[in-house]
Design an enzyme around this catalytic site. Structure first.
Site, PDB file in Angstrom:
ATOM      1  N   ASP A 159       1.819 -15.593   6.960  1.00  0.00           N
ATOM      2  CA  ASP A 159       1.243 -16.874   6.707  1.00  0.00           C
ATOM      3  C   ASP A 159       1.399 -17.435   5.319  1.00  0.00           C
ATOM      4  OD1 ASP A 159       0.821 -17.026   9.440  1.00  0.00           O
ATOM      5  OD2 ASP A 159      -1.426 -16.955   9.328  1.00  0.00           O
TER       6      ASP A 159
ATOM      7  N   GLU B 116      12.843  -9.232   1.776  1.00  0.00           N
ATOM      8  CA  GLU B 116      11.954  -8.304   2.138  1.00  0.00           C
ATOM      9  C   GLU B 116      12.871  -6.741   2.271  1.00  0.00           C
ATOM     10  OE1 GLU B 116      11.166  -8.434   6.726  1.00  0.00           O
ATOM     11  OE2 GLU B 116      10.581  -6.312   6.617  1.00  0.00           O
TER      12      GLU B 116
ATOM     13  N   TYR C  14      10.967   8.908   0.823  1.00  0.00           N
ATOM     14  CA  TYR C  14      10.943   7.977   0.013  1.00  0.00           C
ATOM     15  C   TYR C  14      11.860   8.453  -1.215  1.00  0.00           C
ATOM     16  CZ  TYR C  14       7.745   5.953   3.289  1.00  0.00           C
ATOM     17  OH  TYR C  14       7.327   5.218   4.387  1.00  0.00           O
TER      18      TYR C  14
ATOM     19  N   HIS D 220      12.663  -2.535   2.304  1.00  0.00           N
ATOM     20  CA  HIS D 220      12.056  -1.321   2.932  1.00  0.00           C
ATOM     21  C   HIS D 220      13.227  -0.219   2.071  1.00  0.00           C
ATOM     22  CE1 HIS D 220       9.149  -2.917   5.127  1.00  0.00           C
ATOM     23  NE2 HIS D 220      10.056  -3.769   5.382  1.00  0.00           N
ATOM     24  N   ILE D 221      12.385   1.214   1.657  1.00  0.00           N
ATOM     25  CA  ILE D 221      13.175   2.231   1.132  1.00  0.00           C
ATOM     26  C   ILE D 221      13.800   3.014   2.199  1.00  0.00           C
ATOM     27  CG2 ILE D 221      12.972   4.255  -0.098  1.00  0.00           C
ATOM     28  CD1 ILE D 221      10.575   3.005  -1.580  1.00  0.00           C
ATOM     29  N   SER D 222      13.204   3.048   3.311  1.00  0.00           N
ATOM     30  CA  SER D 222      13.704   3.912   4.475  1.00  0.00           C
ATOM     31  C   SER D 222      14.179   3.057   5.368  1.00  0.00           C
ATOM     32  CB  SER D 222      12.339   4.836   5.000  1.00  0.00           C
ATOM     33  OG  SER D 222      11.589   3.659   5.696  1.00  0.00           O
TER      34      SER D 222
ATOM     35  N   ARG E 181       4.826  10.983  -2.524  1.00  0.00           N
ATOM     36  CA  ARG E 181       4.909  10.827  -1.119  1.00  0.00           C
ATOM     37  C   ARG E 181       6.019  11.017  -0.367  1.00  0.00           C
ATOM     38  NH1 ARG E 181       4.933   4.579   1.142  1.00  0.00           N
ATOM     39  NH2 ARG E 181       4.233   5.120   3.187  1.00  0.00           N
TER      40      ARG E 181
ATOM     41  N   HIS F 215       3.898  -4.372   9.094  1.00  0.00           N
ATOM     42  CA  HIS F 215       4.067  -4.004  10.406  1.00  0.00           C
ATOM     43  C   HIS F 215       2.668  -4.616  11.033  1.00  0.00           C
ATOM     44  CE1 HIS F 215       7.322  -1.370   9.297  1.00  0.00           C
ATOM     45  NE2 HIS F 215       6.611  -0.901   8.702  1.00  0.00           N
TER      46      HIS F 215
ATOM     47  N   ARG G 119       6.968   0.839  13.409  1.00  0.00           N
ATOM     48  CA  ARG G 119       7.700   0.347  12.118  1.00  0.00           C
ATOM     49  C   ARG G 119       8.897  -0.800  12.420  1.00  0.00           C
ATOM     50  NH1 ARG G 119       5.528   3.810   8.272  1.00  0.00           N
ATOM     51  NH2 ARG G 119       4.935   5.914   8.792  1.00  0.00           N
TER      52      ARG G 119
ATOM     53  N   PRO H 281       0.755  -1.175   0.101  1.00  0.00           N
ATOM     54  CA  PRO H 281       0.033   0.312  -0.024  1.00  0.00           C
ATOM     55  C   PRO H 281       0.966   1.271  -0.059  1.00  0.00           C
ATOM     56  CG  PRO H 281      -0.116  -1.041   2.112  1.00  0.00           C
ATOM     57  CD  PRO H 281       0.594  -2.279   1.205  1.00  0.00           C
ATOM     58  N   ASN H 282       0.392   2.197  -0.567  1.00  0.00           N
ATOM     59  CA  ASN H 282       0.920   3.689  -0.891  1.00  0.00           C
ATOM     60  C   ASN H 282       2.029   3.640  -1.426  1.00  0.00           C
ATOM     61  OD1 ASN H 282      -1.219   4.974   0.738  1.00  0.00           O
ATOM     62  ND2 ASN H 282      -0.289   3.856   2.740  1.00  0.00           N
TER      63      ASN H 282
ATOM     64  N   ALA I 165       3.205  -0.686   4.954  1.00  0.00           N
ATOM     65  CA  ALA I 165       2.582  -0.862   6.255  1.00  0.00           C
ATOM     66  C   ALA I 165       2.303  -1.861   6.657  1.00  0.00           C
ATOM     67  CB  ALA I 165       1.528   0.264   6.171  1.00  0.00           C
TER      68      ALA I 165
ATOM     69  N   ASN J  55       8.291  -5.332  -1.172  1.00  0.00           N
ATOM     70  CA  ASN J  55       8.126  -4.121  -0.220  1.00  0.00           C
ATOM     71  C   ASN J  55       6.639  -4.129   0.217  1.00  0.00           C
ATOM     72  OD1 ASN J  55       7.872  -1.964   1.345  1.00  0.00           O
ATOM     73  ND2 ASN J  55       8.953  -0.565  -0.249  1.00  0.00           N
TER      74      ASN J  55
ATOM     75  N   ARG K 144      12.810   5.038  12.427  1.00  0.00           N
ATOM     76  CA  ARG K 144      11.640   5.652  12.433  1.00  0.00           C
ATOM     77  C   ARG K 144      10.664   5.483  13.512  1.00  0.00           C
ATOM     78  NH1 ARG K 144       9.206   5.334   6.612  1.00  0.00           N
ATOM     79  NH2 ARG K 144       8.022   6.940   7.424  1.00  0.00           N
TER      80      ARG K 144
HETATM   81  C1  DQA Z   1       8.260   1.134   3.758  1.00  0.00           C
HETATM   82  C2  DQA Z   1       8.246   1.336   5.377  1.00  0.00           C
HETATM   83  C3  DQA Z   1       6.931   0.997   5.910  1.00  0.00           C
HETATM   84  O1  DQA Z   1       6.914   1.525   7.265  1.00  0.00           O
HETATM   85  C4  DQA Z   1       6.055   2.317   5.134  1.00  0.00           C
HETATM   86  O2  DQA Z   1       4.694   1.977   5.881  1.00  0.00           O
HETATM   87  C5  DQA Z   1       5.940   2.004   3.727  1.00  0.00           C
HETATM   88  C6  DQA Z   1       7.233   2.142   3.030  1.00  0.00           C
HETATM   89  C7  DQA Z   1       9.410   1.439   2.948  1.00  0.00           C
HETATM   90  O3  DQA Z   1       9.692   1.158   1.930  1.00  0.00           O
HETATM   91  O4  DQA Z   1      10.357   2.154   3.830  1.00  0.00           O
HETATM   92  O5  DQA Z   1       5.003   2.257   3.085  1.00  0.00           O
HETATM   93  O6  DQA Z   1       8.035  -0.117   3.574  1.00  0.00           O
END
Ligand code: DQA
Length: 196
Positions: free
Chosen positions: A131, A142, A62, A144-146, A57, A124, A155, A49-50, A121, A118, A151
């Protein structure tokens, strides 16, 4: 969505062609090469998502590249590794779960190398995604960009890390091609004992 739909949803084919294992001993070199090329393995990059909002964003976190830019970079890297790219994004947990299940089947059939995920959210919050990865046996990096550990505390926990083969965090969108190369390292013969 700022990303070309085709770039996001090109599906895992049900069965692309014969595999190289089916290349018979009586074949010429060029026939064998043809079969091997047409049986190219896929790699999946899944975005939660997002992540369709990348570029707009919170660019201070990001960056300013869009998800379409990321897909282009991933496609180039995947091609360098000899893989076809299946790059997807969804804001819906159930859809991500179904894609993970489908990818697990493709991996078992030898059509897919694994996935970079990725989960945004859902990382978390989603026991369902945990599962799905555990149950499908999908090989996952796995991503994550950040740096999620630098943070907010919510997270810091990931439901995916315990079922992922590896975790890559905090390199910005440059982490995507790194994660693809990481997948290749995971399947290298020297690492076979570490496959999850
Ligand atoms: C994220 C980190 C997550 O906490 C956040 O909800 C995201 C992006 C990242 O790529 O840093 O949507 O997965």
């Amino acid at each position: 969505m700022p990303v070309r739909r085709a770039a996001l949803t090109c599906c895992i084919p049900s069965l692309r062609t014969r595999t190289s294992a089916q290349a018979g001993p009586g074949m010429t070199r060029s026939e064998r090469g043809l079969i091997e090329r047409s049986a190219m393995t896929e790699v999946l990059v899944l975005n939660g998502p997002n992540l369709n909002m990348l570029g707009d964003r919170e660019p201070e976190i990001y960056g300013s590249l869009t998800l379409a830019d990321v897909a282009d970079t991933c496609r180039t890297t995947a091609a360098e590794l000899g893989w076809e790219l299946d790059f997807r994004q969804s804001n819906h947990e159930g859809e991500l779960v179904e894609w993970v299940q489908e990818a697990g089947r493709a991996q078992r059939d030898g059509r897919l190398i694994g996935a970079v995920i990725n989960a945004g959210a859902y990382t978390h919050t989603s026991i369902a995604l945990h599962d799905a990865v555990a149950g499908s046996g999908l090989r996952v990096v796995e991503l994550h960009i950040s740096n999620v550990h630098a943070r907010e505390p919510f997270r810091h926990h990931s439901y995916l890390s315990s079922v992922a083969a590896a975790v890559l965090i905090g390199f910005g969108v440059a982490g995507y091609p790194m994660a693809l190369r990481g997948l290749q390292a995971l399947i290298a013969p020297a690492n076979e004992g570490n496959l999850s």
